[in-house]
Design a protein around this motif. Structure first.
Motif, PDB file in Angstrom:
ATOM      1  N   MET A   1       0.819  -1.199   0.000  1.00 23.60           N
ATOM      2  CA  MET A   1       0.000   0.000   0.000  1.00 23.60           C
ATOM      3  C   MET A   1       0.861   1.262   0.000  1.00 23.60           C
ATOM      4  O   MET A   1       0.420   2.331   0.358  1.00 23.60           O
ATOM      5  CB  MET A   1      -0.928   0.015   1.233  1.00 23.60           C
ATOM      6  CG  MET A   1      -2.041  -1.005   1.180  1.00 23.60           C
ATOM      7  SD  MET A   1      -3.261  -0.613  -0.097  1.00 23.60           S
ATOM      8  CE  MET A   1      -4.390  -1.962   0.124  1.00 23.60           C
ATOM      9  N   GLY A   2       2.144   1.126  -0.367  1.00 21.10           N
ATOM     10  CA  GLY A   2       3.032   2.262  -0.306  1.00 21.10           C
ATOM     11  C   GLY A   2       2.926   3.197  -1.487  1.00 21.10           C
ATOM     12  O   GLY A   2       3.406   4.316  -1.442  1.00 21.10           O
ATOM     13  N   SER A   3       2.325   2.760  -2.588  1.00 21.59           N
ATOM     14  CA  SER A   3       2.232   3.601  -3.770  1.00 21.59           C
ATOM     15  C   SER A   3       1.194   4.691  -3.564  1.00 21.59           C
ATOM     16  O   SER A   3       0.329   4.605  -2.698  1.00 21.59           O
ATOM     17  CB  SER A   3       1.878   2.755  -4.987  1.00 21.59           C
ATOM     18  OG  SER A   3       0.642   2.111  -4.789  1.00 21.59           O
ATOM     19  N   ALA A   4       1.289   5.727  -4.392  1.00 23.20           N
ATOM     20  CA  ALA A   4       0.367   6.849  -4.277  1.00 23.20           C
ATOM     21  C   ALA A   4      -1.037   6.426  -4.677  1.00 23.20           C
ATOM     22  O   ALA A   4      -1.233   5.771  -5.696  1.00 23.20           O
ATOM     23  CB  ALA A   4       0.850   7.998  -5.161  1.00 23.20           C
ATOM     24  N   LEU A   5      -2.012   6.795  -3.838  1.00 24.11           N
ATOM     25  CA  LEU A   5      -3.427   6.536  -4.099  1.00 24.11           C
ATOM     26  C   LEU A   5      -3.694   5.091  -4.529  1.00 24.11           C
ATOM     27  O   LEU A   5      -4.281   4.828  -5.591  1.00 24.11           O
ATOM     28  CB  LEU A   5      -3.940   7.498  -5.170  1.00 24.11           C
ATOM     29  CG  LEU A   5      -3.812   8.994  -4.841  1.00 24.11           C
ATOM     30  CD1 LEU A   5      -4.275   9.827  -6.027  1.00 24.11           C
ATOM     31  CD2 LEU A   5      -4.608   9.348  -3.596  1.00 24.11           C
ATOM     32  N   PRO A   6      -3.310   4.125  -3.713  1.00 26.40           N
ATOM     33  CA  PRO A   6      -3.468   2.721  -4.127  1.00 26.40           C
ATOM     34  C   PRO A   6      -4.921   2.299  -4.305  1.00 26.40           C
ATOM     35  O   PRO A   6      -5.228   1.510  -5.200  1.00 26.40           O
ATOM     36  CB  PRO A   6      -2.810   1.947  -2.982  1.00 26.40           C
ATOM     37  CG  PRO A   6      -2.902   2.868  -1.804  1.00 26.40           C
ATOM     38  CD  PRO A   6      -2.739   4.240  -2.354  1.00 26.40           C
ATOM     39  N   LEU A   7      -5.820   2.792  -3.458  1.00 25.93           N
ATOM     40  CA  LEU A   7      -7.219   2.386  -3.575  1.00 25.93           C
ATOM     41  C   LEU A   7      -7.840   2.947  -4.850  1.00 25.93           C
ATOM     42  O   LEU A   7      -8.617   2.262  -5.525  1.00 25.93           O
ATOM     43  CB  LEU A   7      -7.999   2.860  -2.351  1.00 25.93           C
ATOM     44  CG  LEU A   7      -7.477   2.365  -0.995  1.00 25.93           C
ATOM     45  CD1 LEU A   7      -8.364   2.865   0.130  1.00 25.93           C
ATOM     46  CD2 LEU A   7      -7.395   0.844  -0.975  1.00 25.93           C
ATOM     47  N   LEU A   8      -7.505   4.182  -5.166  1.00 28.54           N
ATOM     48  CA  LEU A   8      -7.994   4.782  -6.400  1.00 28.54           C
ATOM     49  C   LEU A   8      -7.509   3.981  -7.605  1.00 28.54           C
ATOM     50  O   LEU A   8      -8.291   3.650  -8.505  1.00 28.54           O
ATOM     51  CB  LEU A   8      -7.527   6.234  -6.504  1.00 28.54           C
ATOM     52  CG  LEU A   8      -7.792   6.933  -7.839  1.00 28.54           C
ATOM     53  CD1 LEU A   8      -9.285   7.054  -8.102  1.00 28.54           C
ATOM     54  CD2 LEU A   8      -7.127   8.317  -7.854  1.00 28.54           C
ATOM     55  N   ARG A   9      -6.226   3.664  -7.624  1.00 29.89           N
ATOM     56  CA  ARG A   9      -5.663   2.914  -8.747  1.00 29.89           C
ATOM     57  C   ARG A   9      -6.321   1.543  -8.864  1.00 29.89           C
ATOM     58  O   ARG A   9      -6.624   1.079  -9.972  1.00 29.89           O
ATOM     59  CB  ARG A   9      -4.149   2.781  -8.560  1.00 29.89           C
ATOM     60  CG  ARG A   9      -3.404   4.111  -8.695  1.00 29.89           C
ATOM     61  CD  ARG A   9      -2.074   4.067  -7.951  1.00 29.89           C
ATOM     62  NE  ARG A   9      -1.188   3.052  -8.473  1.00 29.89           N
ATOM     63  CZ  ARG A   9      -0.285   3.258  -9.427  1.00 29.89           C
ATOM     64  NH1 ARG A   9      -0.169   4.474  -9.968  1.00 29.89           N
ATOM     65  NH2 ARG A   9       0.509   2.303  -9.851  1.00 29.89           N
ATOM     66  N   ARG A  10      -6.551   0.895  -7.735  1.00 27.83           N
ATOM     67  CA  ARG A  10      -7.188  -0.427  -7.765  1.00 27.83           C
ATOM     68  C   ARG A  10      -8.626  -0.340  -8.285  1.00 27.83           C
ATOM     69  O   ARG A  10      -9.048  -1.136  -9.131  1.00 27.83           O
ATOM     70  CB  ARG A  10      -7.186  -1.024  -6.360  1.00 27.83           C
ATOM     71  CG  ARG A  10      -7.776  -2.431  -6.262  1.00 27.83           C
ATOM     72  CD  ARG A  10      -7.975  -2.831  -4.827  1.00 27.83           C
ATOM     73  NE  ARG A  10      -9.051  -2.070  -4.206  1.00 27.83           N
ATOM     74  CZ  ARG A  10      -9.321  -2.087  -2.906  1.00 27.83           C
ATOM     75  NH1 ARG A  10      -8.555  -2.801  -2.083  1.00 27.83           N
ATOM     76  NH2 ARG A  10     -10.324  -1.395  -2.410  1.00 27.83           N
ATOM     77  N   ASP A  11      -9.379   0.642  -7.774  1.00 26.38           N
ATOM     78  CA  ASP A  11     -10.771   0.783  -8.206  1.00 26.38           C
ATOM     79  C   ASP A  11     -10.871   1.062  -9.703  1.00 26.38           C
ATOM     80  O   ASP A  11     -11.715   0.487 -10.400  1.00 26.38           O
ATOM     81  CB  ASP A  11     -11.448   1.919  -7.437  1.00 26.38           C
ATOM     82  CG  ASP A  11     -11.747   1.554  -5.999  1.00 26.38           C
ATOM     83  OD1 ASP A  11     -11.633   0.358  -5.658  1.00 26.38           O
ATOM     84  OD2 ASP A  11     -12.090   2.459  -5.222  1.00 26.38           O
ATOM     85  N   LEU A  12     -10.015   1.938 -10.197  1.00 28.09           N
ATOM     86  CA  LEU A  12     -10.066   2.282 -11.614  1.00 28.09           C
ATOM     87  C   LEU A  12      -9.691   1.082 -12.481  1.00 28.09           C
ATOM     88  O   LEU A  12     -10.289   0.855 -13.535  1.00 28.09           O
ATOM     89  CB  LEU A  12      -9.145   3.459 -11.907  1.00 28.09           C
ATOM     90  CG  LEU A  12      -9.528   4.800 -11.267  1.00 28.09           C
ATOM     91  CD1 LEU A  12      -8.534   5.882 -11.658  1.00 28.09           C
ATOM     92  CD2 LEU A  12     -10.940   5.207 -11.660  1.00 28.09           C
ATOM     93  N   ALA A  13      -8.698   0.316 -12.032  1.00 26.22           N
ATOM     94  CA  ALA A  13      -8.281  -0.859 -12.792  1.00 26.22           C
ATOM     95  C   ALA A  13      -9.377  -1.919 -12.814  1.00 26.22           C
ATOM     96  O   ALA A  13      -9.651  -2.533 -13.855  1.00 26.22           O
ATOM     97  CB  ALA A  13      -6.997  -1.435 -12.206  1.00 26.22           C
ATOM     98  N   GLU A  14     -10.030  -2.135 -11.671  1.00 27.49           N
ATOM     99  CA  GLU A  14     -11.025  -3.190 -11.581  1.00 27.49           C
ATOM    100  C   GLU A  14     -12.338  -2.828 -12.266  1.00 27.49           C
ATOM    101  O   GLU A  14     -13.108  -3.719 -12.650  1.00 27.49           O
ATOM    102  CB  GLU A  14     -11.293  -3.538 -10.106  1.00 27.49           C
ATOM    103  CG  GLU A  14     -10.098  -4.193  -9.428  1.00 27.49           C
ATOM    104  CD  GLU A  14     -10.385  -4.547  -7.986  1.00 27.49           C
ATOM    105  OE1 GLU A  14     -11.446  -4.098  -7.471  1.00 27.49           O
ATOM    106  OE2 GLU A  14      -9.575  -5.258  -7.366  1.00 27.49           O
TER     107      GLU A  14
END
Length: 267
Positions: A1-14
């Motif tokens: 979870m160290g990357s910037a905005l991990p939840l945002l990136r995950r949601d957009l990818a999924e």
């Protein structure tokens, strides 16, 4: 979870294929409705005659008072109807899944166990809904601009942009209501219901308010009226309406942060 905005990136990818599906729906309805305006539009058209034959109260309820103009037609058939419905449904589904859906599946506890704070989870989830809604609103704006000439709507590009921002604000408010209800209850059914009440309860309240001048005060209670009563496609930017939409959405996101931070999670 160290990357910037991990939840945002995950949601957009999924959700990328789902986003493509919602955008395709916008394209289908824009392509179906807007090109019909040259056939139906105009003050002396068959559509105008039909509207004049209907009871005035029904015309006001449906929002068809100005449907024979290009701006009124695009508003009545696309921005205020199908684009509104599609973006609202999308925002409700995203807002409900962000907290309530994640909690029911156990994913929320796993995310928090990796050092993500509750406030960060809510804020990144809200940003995720905002980014996806903005993408749909942009698609809607580009579709209308592309079809404006062939459909002989005669719309000003700046006014189309204003309508896109109103559309996005209404959808974001709807998604924020689902987000807040999910933070309060942890249950998808309540999160979905809250968003639906904001979106379609607002639509119904606006329709009732249109019935009589005595009911005009109900417009102040309808997010749908905040978005469209100022007729952005015809008049341009409606600052009070936009402030009401985006301000209330921000308040609901803040409430979601507060509610989730003070509640025990449950599977």
């Amino acid at each position: 979870m160290g990357s910037a905005l991990p939840l945002l990136r995950r949601d957009l990818a999924e959700s990328r294929w789902g986003l493509v599906g919602w955008a395709s729906g916008l394209a289908v309805f824009a392509g179906l409705y807007l090109p019909l305006f040259p056939t139906f539009g105009g003050r002396d058209s068959q559509l105008a005659e039909l509207i004049r034959s209907l009871p005035p109260a029904l015309v006001k309820t449906l929002g068809y008072e100005d449907i024979v103009s290009g701006a009124g037609y695009a508003q009545s058939t696309f921005f205020g109807l199908m684009a509104f419905a599609l973006t609202a449904f999308a925002a409700v589904s995203w807002g409900s899944a962000a907290i309530a859906g994640a909690e029911e599946s156990g994913r929320l506890e796993l995310t928090l166990a990796h050092g993500v704070s509750r406030a960060r989870h809510v804020l990144e989830s809200a940003l995720s809904v905002l980014v996806r809604v903005a993408g749909l609103a942009l698609v809607a704006v580009l579709l209308v601009l592309a079809l404006d000439g062939p459909s002989q709507l005669g719309l000003a590009p700046a006014h189309v942009a204003a309508a896109g921002v109103s559309l996005a604000g209404l959808a974001v408010l709807t998604g924020a209501a689902s987000l807040a209800a999910g933070a309060a209850t942890g249950r998808s059914r309540w999160a979905t219901s809250a968003g639906a009440i904001i979106a379609f309860g607002g639509y119904g309240t606006n329709a009732v308010a249109n019935q009589s001048p005595d009911l005009d005060w109900l417009h102040a209670l309808s997010p749908y009226a905040w978005a469209w009563r100022g007729a952005p496609l015809e008049a341009g930017w409606d600052v009070p309406g936009l402030l009401a939409l985006w301000g209330t959405g921000a308040v609901l996101v803040g409430a979601a942060v507060w509610l989730l931070d003070r509640r025990d999670l449950r599977p």
